[in-house]
Design a protein around this motif. Structure first.
Motif, PDB file in Angstrom:
ATOM      1  N   UNK A 249       0.841  -1.196   0.000  1.00 60.15           N
ATOM      2  CA  UNK A 249       0.000   0.000   0.000  1.00 60.15           C
ATOM      3  C   UNK A 249       0.878   1.248   0.000  1.00 60.15           C
ATOM      4  N   UNK A 250       2.001   1.197   0.722  1.00 64.08           N
ATOM      5  CA  UNK A 250       2.948   2.311   0.680  1.00 64.08           C
ATOM      6  C   UNK A 250       3.507   2.532  -0.713  1.00 64.08           C
ATOM      7  N   UNK A 251       3.802   1.440  -1.426  1.00 62.40           N
ATOM      8  CA  UNK A 251       4.280   1.555  -2.803  1.00 62.40           C
ATOM      9  C   UNK A 251       3.210   2.185  -3.686  1.00 62.40           C
ATOM     10  N   UNK A 252       1.957   1.823  -3.468  1.00 64.28           N
ATOM     11  CA  UNK A 252       0.864   2.437  -4.217  1.00 64.28           C
ATOM     12  C   UNK A 252       0.850   3.952  -4.020  1.00 64.28           C
ATOM     13  N   UNK A 253       1.048   4.378  -2.768  1.00 67.36           N
ATOM     14  CA  UNK A 253       1.055   5.806  -2.480  1.00 67.36           C
ATOM     15  C   UNK A 253       2.215   6.489  -3.196  1.00 67.36           C
ATOM     16  N   UNK A 254       3.390   5.854  -3.199  1.00 71.36           N
ATOM     17  CA  UNK A 254       4.549   6.425  -3.884  1.00 71.36           C
ATOM     18  C   UNK A 254       4.298   6.524  -5.382  1.00 71.36           C
ATOM     19  N   UNK A 255       3.718   5.485  -5.969  1.00 72.30           N
ATOM     20  CA  UNK A 255       3.428   5.487  -7.400  1.00 72.30           C
ATOM     21  C   UNK A 255       2.451   6.606  -7.748  1.00 72.30           C
TER      22      UNK A 255
END
Length: 335
Positions: A249-255
């Motif tokens: 989910x953190x990666x989603x936010x970064x993307x």
């Protein structure tokens, strides 16, 4: 599973009466109530649970569960499974949290031991240390869950297989530049998933690029930081495997912050299958962990604390494909 409560209801007596009648250590009673209890047990197919009866010998009939934090959905889910499984077996579960800090773990264990729990389930193992050192002065049995130290009785998921499944899924879709958002080195779960990632790439003839491995925690913030580091790379990965759903989910936010779309610009796989990930705007492909099996296994291991060799029970994870993973998409060339 037929429980002692089922027998009590069928015989029209209390749970304590059933326990007393069916306890082979006590003199056999032949009165009408005892015969009614034994008949009900036989008709229902009740098998006396040796774990619960073994814990009763010390009097409290409770187990303590030590988790890093209950705000972590994975730990909350596992504790609920342990508590539910224990309740079916006539055992109560008490929980203590540590914030994943070794010093706080000592305090949590001491508190639970002072409450006279009959056994401990620890989800906080940190390699290369062993809980046996900490518990040397405590006459209490214990088992590990989710993480292992490689020495103690443990009930875990097959993390290496899970990491392999996640990475193999991305390889089968055609991805070749696959990033990894890893977890803390002291957690065997993170180690196993990272090893599975490396194994899948090596089997596919792809040299592991250390520049594509970031992350050292299981938190969303850590996932976002690691995601930024990977996705800011001019030769960014077309896919990322994150070793838990929080970091995914953190990666989603970064993307999103970088203007990248999932799955068009980046395929993403998480791990654990916590409830929220199937309900995200882009449902997350993830690896499902059988927490019920791990919980039941940890409780069963408490029964076998006198075994000369500690056992490790390993539950098999399952890949759950969803919309966050697709084959790599052609990128538009310069105008």
């Amino acid at each position: 599973m037929v429980t002692i409560l089922d027998v009590a209801r069928a015989a029209g007596v209390s749970k304590s009466t059933v326990s007393r009648v069916l306890d082979e250590r006590l003199p056999r009673s032949t009165n009408s109530t005892a015969e009614r209890v034994r008949q009900a047990a036989a008709e229902l197919g009740y098998v006396r649970n040796s774990l619960a009866s073994g814990l009763r010998r010390t009097g409290t009939n409770t187990v303590g569960v030590v988790v890093p934090r209950l705000t972590d959905t994975v730990m909350a889910m596992l504790y609920e499974k342990i508590a539910a499984t224990a309740a079916v077996r006539g055992i109560s579960a008490l929980v203590a949290t540590t914030q994943d800090q070794p010093e706080a773990e000592h305090d949590a264990v001491d508190t639970l031991v002072q409450r006279q729990v009959d056994g401990l389930i620890l989800t906080t193992a940190r390699t290369p240390t062993s809980p046996a050192d900490q518990l040397a002065n405590h006459p209490v049995r214990y088992a590990l869950a989710l993480r292992t130290d490689g020495l103690s009785a443990s009930s875990i998921g097959d993390d290496r297989l899970g990491g392999h499944l996640a990475t193999r899924h991305l390889l089968d879709l055609g991805h070749r530049r696959i990033g990894l958002v890893s977890g803390p080195d002291y957690a065997s779960s993170a180690q196993g998933r990272r090893d599975g990632y490396r194994q899948a790439l090596t089997e596919a003839g792809i040299i592991v690029d250390e520049a594509l491995i970031e992350g050292d925690s299981f938190s969303m913030d850590a996932g976002e930081t690691a995601g930024r580091a990977l996705l800011n790379n001019p030769d960014r990965p077309t896919a990322i495997f994150a070793v838990n759903d929080n970091t995914a989910i953190g990666v989603m936010a970064a993307a999103h912050t970088l203007g990248l779309r999932i799955p068009e610009d980046l395929s993403l796989v998480g791990y654990n299958d916590i409830p929220v990930v199937s309900r995200l705007p882009v449902p997350l492909t993830t690896v499902r962990v059988p927490f019920d099996q791990i919980a039941a296994g940890a409780l069963d291991l408490l029964l076998n604390h006198n075994d000369t060799a500690a056992r490790t029970l390993i539950a098999t994870p399952t890949l759950i494909p969803r919309r966050s993973t697709v084959p790599p998409q052609p990128q538009p060339g310069p105008a």
